[in-house]
Design a protein around this motif. Structure first.
Motif, mmCIF file in Angstrom:
data_model
loop_
_atom_site.group_PDB
_atom_site.id
_atom_site.type_symbol
_atom_site.label_atom_id
_atom_site.label_comp_id
_atom_site.label_asym_id
_atom_site.label_seq_id
_atom_site.Cartn_x
_atom_site.Cartn_y
_atom_site.Cartn_z
ATOM 1 N N GLU A 169 0.847 -1.197 0.000
ATOM 2 C CA GLU A 169 0.000 0.000 0.000
ATOM 3 C C GLU A 169 0.878 1.242 0.000
ATOM 4 O O GLU A 169 1.894 1.305 0.698
ATOM 5 N N VAL A 170 0.479 2.229 -0.794
ATOM 6 C CA VAL A 170 1.134 3.536 -0.806
ATOM 7 C C VAL A 170 0.126 4.554 -0.297
ATOM 8 O O VAL A 170 -0.999 4.641 -0.800
ATOM 9 N N LEU A 171 0.517 5.302 0.725
ATOM 10 C CA LEU A 171 -0.319 6.368 1.275
ATOM 11 C C LEU A 171 0.305 7.698 0.868
ATOM 12 O O LEU A 171 1.390 8.058 1.337
ATOM 13 N N LEU A 172 -0.358 8.407 -0.027
ATOM 14 C CA LEU A 172 0.136 9.687 -0.534
ATOM 15 C C LEU A 172 -0.421 10.819 0.312
ATOM 16 O O LEU A 172 -1.641 10.995 0.400
ATOM 17 N N HIS A 193 3.239 6.104 -9.674
ATOM 18 C CA HIS A 193 3.289 5.273 -10.875
ATOM 19 C C HIS A 193 3.535 3.808 -10.510
ATOM 20 O O HIS A 193 2.881 2.903 -11.055
ATOM 21 N N SER A 194 4.459 3.561 -9.594
ATOM 22 C CA SER A 194 4.771 2.182 -9.187
ATOM 23 C C SER A 194 3.556 1.501 -8.591
ATOM 24 O O SER A 194 3.305 0.314 -8.841
ATOM 25 N N ALA A 195 2.775 2.252 -7.807
ATOM 26 C CA ALA A 195 1.555 1.687 -7.217
ATOM 27 C C ALA A 195 0.496 1.427 -8.281
ATOM 28 O O ALA A 195 -0.148 0.370 -8.295
ATOM 29 N N LEU A 196 0.305 2.379 -9.183
ATOM 30 C CA LEU A 196 -0.725 2.240 -10.213
ATOM 31 C C LEU A 196 -0.403 1.122 -11.205
ATOM 32 O O LEU A 196 -1.308 0.455 -11.714
ATOM 33 N N GLN A 197 0.883 0.910 -11.480
ATOM 34 C CA GLN A 197 1.284 -0.146 -12.391
ATOM 35 C C GLN A 197 1.029 -1.534 -11.802
ATOM 36 O O GLN A 197 0.948 -2.515 -12.527
ATOM 37 N N ARG A 201 -2.131 -5.503 -6.952
ATOM 38 C CA ARG A 201 -1.398 -5.950 -5.761
ATOM 39 C C ARG A 201 -1.080 -4.823 -4.780
ATOM 40 O O ARG A 201 -0.675 -5.080 -3.640
ATOM 41 N N VAL A 202 -1.238 -3.588 -5.221
ATOM 42 C CA VAL A 202 -0.886 -2.439 -4.387
ATOM 43 C C VAL A 202 -2.061 -1.475 -4.313
ATOM 44 O O VAL A 202 -2.639 -1.103 -5.339
ATOM 45 N N LYS A 203 -2.419 -1.067 -3.123
ATOM 46 C CA LYS A 203 -3.470 -0.080 -2.908
ATOM 47 C C LYS A 203 -2.840 1.305 -2.841
ATOM 48 O O LYS A 203 -1.853 1.510 -2.142
ATOM 49 N N LEU A 204 -3.394 2.261 -3.577
ATOM 50 C CA LEU A 204 -2.946 3.650 -3.511
ATOM 51 C C LEU A 204 -4.008 4.469 -2.798
ATOM 52 O O LEU A 204 -5.146 4.569 -3.263
ATOM 53 N N SER A 205 -3.650 5.023 -1.655
ATOM 54 C CA SER A 205 -4.567 5.855 -0.873
ATOM 55 C C SER A 205 -4.045 7.291 -0.862
ATOM 56 O O SER A 205 -2.830 7.520 -0.884
ATOM 57 N N ILE A 206 -4.954 8.242 -0.818
ATOM 58 C CA ILE A 206 -4.589 9.660 -0.772
ATOM 59 C C ILE A 206 -5.225 10.279 0.464
ATOM 60 O O ILE A 206 -6.394 10.046 0.757
#
Length: 267
Positions: A169-172, A193-197, A201-206
């Protein structure tokens, strides 16, 4: 040697002397990225730690870079290691403070440090049903070895992306909402970009800091196009990084991969 005068107590000057040592052990540790992150308990303890002289409390209401320079580096100077490693070595209760990273924190070093901490603590409070450990680079990277210039084009394409996937998970942290700093930073754009690609498998949270949320709601109520106006200004080709070598390597990875125009659209 770095001399700093506290602007809130202008008659008081402190000098810290430390050596940035690009030793082999440090370079190896950073090139693979640490698996460990810090807990909400660690963050709460860190910001309340009486060991930090009262005069340095102003620092936490300024940039994350100041926290690195005037708190993290002096505290870890004796071992020339990351804060995560220092805690693991020095604290018997380190298992409450350090654990396998579950959330990668994407932020700008110019941010008010406490804005980032507030976002992370709110996230932890919302996810009390699971163990949360934040991969927050100010604590997880050996700050004494950052001059080693080890980030290569290939490293960004492979190792870095894989570590994002491993964390999951990436928390922006996004601020200010009307002109977000991360959308101008090479590192942050590459992290998104790494999270979206790897979105399967990876959650992108803002997340916005608390004071930005109120401003955001007021802004979009008055002018919904304000969100679009902020996003259409993305130009990855003009993004910058503190280290020119990192900026060059990230730009090379973008050109060799998705391309700048496609990255702008993707973000």
């Amino acid at each position: 040697t770095h001399t700093h005068t506290n602007p809130r107590a202008r008659t008081h000057t402190r000098t810290h002397t430390y050596t940035r040592l690009p030793c082999r052990r440090a370079v190896a540790a950073f090139s693979t990225m640490s698996d460990f992150g810090v807990s909400a308990t660690f963050l709460r303890e860190f910001v309340a730690n009486p060991a930090f002289a009262q005069e340095w409390q102003w620092c936490m209401r300024q940039s994350t870079n100041n926290v690195k320079e005037f708190i993290v580096m002096p505290q870890t100077q004796s071992k020339l290691c990351s804060m995560v490693q220092w805690v693991q070595d020095e604290r018997a209760d380190h298992e409450q403070l350090i654990g396998k990273a579950t959330v990668f924190v994407s932020h700008a070093w110019s941010y008010d440090f406490m804005d980032v901490v507030d976002v992370l603590l709110e996230y932890a409070d919302r996810n009390k049903d699971k163990q949360v450990f934040f991969w927050f680079d100010v604590f997880c990277v050996n700050q004494h070895s950052v001059d080693a210039k080890i980030h290569t084009f290939e490293w960004f394409r492979t190792t870095f992306k894989q570590n994002i996937i491993d964390i999951g998970e990436v928390l922006l942290v996004l601020t200010p909402w009307h002109d977000p700093v991360p959308l101008k930073r090479s590192w942050c754009l590459w992290e998104m970009h790494s999270a979206l690609q790897a979105k399967d498998r990876v959650k992108l949270s803002i997340a916005l800091p608390p004071d930005q949320r109120a401003s955001f709601l007021a802004g979009v109520t008055e002018n919904y196009d304000a969100i679009t106006n902020a996003l259409v200004r993305i130009d990855a080709a003009k993004s910058e990084a503190r280290e020119q070598s990192d900026q060059d390597a990230i730009h090379a990875a973008v050109r060799d991969g998705v391309g700048f125009d496609a990255l702008n659209v993707e973000i």
